[in-house]
Design an enzyme around this catalytic site. Sequence first.
Site, mmCIF file in Angstrom:
data_model
loop_
_atom_site.group_PDB
_atom_site.id
_atom_site.type_symbol
_atom_site.label_atom_id
_atom_site.label_comp_id
_atom_site.label_asym_id
_atom_site.label_seq_id
_atom_site.Cartn_x
_atom_site.Cartn_y
_atom_site.Cartn_z
ATOM 1 N N THR A 1 0.816 -1.220 0.000
ATOM 2 C CA THR A 1 0.000 0.000 0.000
ATOM 3 C C THR A 1 0.849 1.268 0.000
ATOM 4 O O THR A 1 0.321 2.359 0.170
ATOM 5 C CB THR A 1 -0.920 0.014 1.234
ATOM 6 O OG1 THR A 1 -0.126 -0.128 2.424
ATOM 7 C CG2 THR A 1 -1.913 -1.131 1.172
ATOM 8 N N SER B 1 3.006 6.815 10.768
ATOM 9 C CA SER B 1 2.119 6.174 9.800
ATOM 10 C C SER B 1 2.372 6.782 8.448
ATOM 11 O O SER B 1 2.856 7.911 8.324
ATOM 12 C CB SER B 1 0.642 6.368 10.177
ATOM 13 O OG SER B 1 0.234 7.706 9.962
ATOM 14 N N LYS B 2 2.059 6.028 7.401
ATOM 15 C CA LYS B 2 2.229 6.536 6.035
ATOM 16 C C LYS B 2 1.363 7.759 5.817
ATOM 17 O O LYS B 2 1.756 8.716 5.156
ATOM 18 C CB LYS B 2 1.877 5.444 5.025
ATOM 19 C CG LYS B 2 2.780 4.225 5.087
ATOM 20 C CD LYS B 2 2.294 3.120 4.167
ATOM 21 C CE LYS B 2 3.134 1.862 4.312
ATOM 22 N NZ LYS B 2 2.635 0.746 3.486
ATOM 23 N N ARG B 3 0.159 7.736 6.397
ATOM 24 C CA ARG B 3 -0.767 8.841 6.197
ATOM 25 C C ARG B 3 -0.283 10.117 6.846
ATOM 26 O O ARG B 3 -0.596 11.219 6.391
ATOM 27 C CB ARG B 3 -2.144 8.463 6.770
ATOM 28 C CG ARG B 3 -2.821 7.322 6.008
ATOM 29 C CD ARG B 3 -4.168 6.985 6.624
ATOM 30 N NE ARG B 3 -4.806 5.862 5.953
ATOM 31 C CZ ARG B 3 -5.961 5.340 6.316
ATOM 32 N NH1 ARG B 3 -6.607 5.832 7.373
ATOM 33 N NH2 ARG B 3 -6.475 4.320 5.649
#
Length: 475
Positions: free
Chosen positions: A12, A250-252
């Site tokens: 992802t 987190s990636k977000r």
Amino acid sequence: MSVRTRFAPSPTGRLHLGNVRAAAFNWLFSKSSDGVFILRIEDTDIERNVDEGEASILEDLRWLGLDWDEGPDVDGPHGPYRQSGRSELYASKVDGLVESGGAYPCFCTAEEGQEDSSLKEVTHQYSGACRGLDPDERNARLNEEEPHVIRFSVPQNHPEVTIQDEVFGSISFPINDIDDFVICRTDGRVTYNFGVVVDDIDMEITHVIRGVGHLSNTPKQVLLFDALGANRPVFAHLPTVLGPDGRKLSKREGATSIQEMKAQGYPADAVLNYVSLLGWSHPEEKEILSNEELAASMSLDRVGRSDCQLDPDKFRWVSQQHLAQQNLQELVSHVRPFIDRDRFPDTGDNLSAVIDTLRTRLSTYKDINDHLGLLFPEDKVHAELFRKEVGVDPEVNRTLIAVREKLQALERWEEGGIGTAIREAGTSAGVKGAELFHPVRRVLIGSEKGPDLGKILVGLGMGEGIRRIDQAIGE
């Protein structure tokens, strides 16, 4: 049975320091135990998968040196190693649980499956409406192909689910807090908790090492291990990695990716070294460790329970120490691609000498551009005018002439001989210490402070070094 660990990312996005920490612990623990490290791609969440997601994960892991013994591109006895290729196995395991009574079809809509929130002491989100459905009605609805999910029938024979975690010790979860959770969706795709357990059983995983954020999944997973008649693996949940701002990575939230680390010029072994220190300590409290040293000393009993926070300054320090340990040839090969040739089109004929002169200033390969200006000023006109100003002083001029004479007489242009020649020039000119070294260094690099004069002149080369002294002298 030998130790078998796994890292199971979803494609992802790029890996960041937090999830690479989990990969590093699994890899190091398997190496320390002479075991097997497996890479498994959990790609069944189609909506969230990104193009080239898997390729970027493999690229990042290879760059870090985390090679796998079995994986999507390495043949092994437990493949395929992508979840998207394991649907038949999942389906057979779901069918087996349904046949044994360990799971059942649920025809409830989202609204129908909820408990009445007005009731007191509601602990389940799912009402259990289909758990006791009459078999004839259930079969009839199945024959009519009515949409349904498959739910796991959570056993009620014990009040708690207890797990033994290598980091957090014994942890118990009330059974009443666990729904009859979905293991297979309406479209036939299994859920995360079911797929990961089936894979871990099939791949004979002995140790599940992952972030503490997965701890909430563990009671459901151990119930599935039990229901499928398999031994539970050893669980070890690593403390949470927080960003410099104290927030969870987190990636977000824009966590720094391994790709960015690579682009910033951090050496791979320094990245692995640093992430391994997040929540773990060496038995001798060493902080700068090679991959081999990390593998030799990795053990789960030295993993702490407290959250750990990224420290950019500490990270740069670890990187600096690794650069200091690299041999010069290796360092040059890594630094060369990072040189900004628009700013520094000419770095002399001997890049090795240049980098050797500046290496103690580097925390990353890319830092070279912050320091090349010391030897090769971008404003050449201003630098030449400054040299002439330094040489206006008669005493300085006389010292510089003596230095030039000794340097020109050298048969070999090397650091030790250059240092001796400059000191001999000082003796003949009647100066020493700061009166000798400061003006020479100002002429060469524009500052009284900096690297050793021998290193500076080797980095510049004989022609350029003499040329700068000549400019100051006025010749």
